[in-house]
Motif scaffolding. Sequence first.
Motif, PDB file in Angstrom:
ATOM      1  N   TRP A  35     -18.530  38.922   2.520  1.00 49.13           N
ATOM      2  CA  TRP A  35     -18.316  38.736   1.081  1.00 49.13           C
ATOM      3  C   TRP A  35     -18.576  37.265   0.736  1.00 49.13           C
ATOM      4  O   TRP A  35     -18.149  36.372   1.472  1.00 49.13           O
ATOM      5  CB  TRP A  35     -16.892  39.104   0.677  1.00 49.13           C
ATOM      6  N   ARG A  37     -18.913  34.622  -2.987  1.00 53.93           N
ATOM      7  CA  ARG A  37     -18.587  34.566  -4.410  1.00 53.93           C
ATOM      8  C   ARG A  37     -19.339  33.408  -5.063  1.00 53.93           C
ATOM      9  O   ARG A  37     -19.761  32.464  -4.389  1.00 53.93           O
ATOM     10  CB  ARG A  37     -17.082  34.413  -4.633  1.00 53.93           C
ATOM     11  N   ARG A  44     -23.648  29.888  -4.147  1.00 52.90           N
ATOM     12  CA  ARG A  44     -22.887  31.016  -3.630  1.00 52.90           C
ATOM     13  C   ARG A  44     -22.054  30.544  -2.441  1.00 52.90           C
ATOM     14  O   ARG A  44     -22.543  29.865  -1.546  1.00 52.90           O
ATOM     15  CB  ARG A  44     -23.847  32.135  -3.232  1.00 52.90           C
ATOM     16  N   TYR A  93     -18.138  38.361  -7.164  1.00 56.77           N
ATOM     17  CA  TYR A  93     -18.069  38.577  -5.727  1.00 56.77           C
ATOM     18  C   TYR A  93     -19.207  39.498  -5.298  1.00 56.77           C
ATOM     19  O   TYR A  93     -19.450  40.541  -5.919  1.00 56.77           O
ATOM     20  CB  TYR A  93     -16.718  39.197  -5.361  1.00 56.77           C
TER      21      TYR A  93
END
Length: 124
Positions: A35, A37, A44, A93
């Motif tokens: 993951w 975000r 990022r 996300y």
Amino acid sequence: VQLQACGGGLVQTGGSLRLSCAASGGTFVSRVMAWFRQTPGKEREFVAALDRSGRRKNYADSVQGRFIISRDNAKNTVYLQMNSLKPEDTAVYYCAADPTTTHYNRSPGEYSYWGQGTQVTVSS
């Protein structure tokens, strides 16, 4: 390979959300999942990653102890349980996958497949 993320929303400080990312196409179990975000105007940012077995995990310092990444290989899905949310967790996300990287890798450029993103907003 397609990744579909969902579960974002608006939550108050201290609240919880669980993000899900369903994968289709290819072999889910062969991929490291992660993951990231991103907020407007910023790069990022790595959040968490998980190896193929689901046993080895890597977290950004900013979320260590509050977020939990997990996967269900039978459902081709990776999750991000987010607890004790803070306003600075507000971001879009993205889930990501790659068949050749390791869960230690925090660089977005090392991940081949990306979901569309889901907005998380934490109000103060």
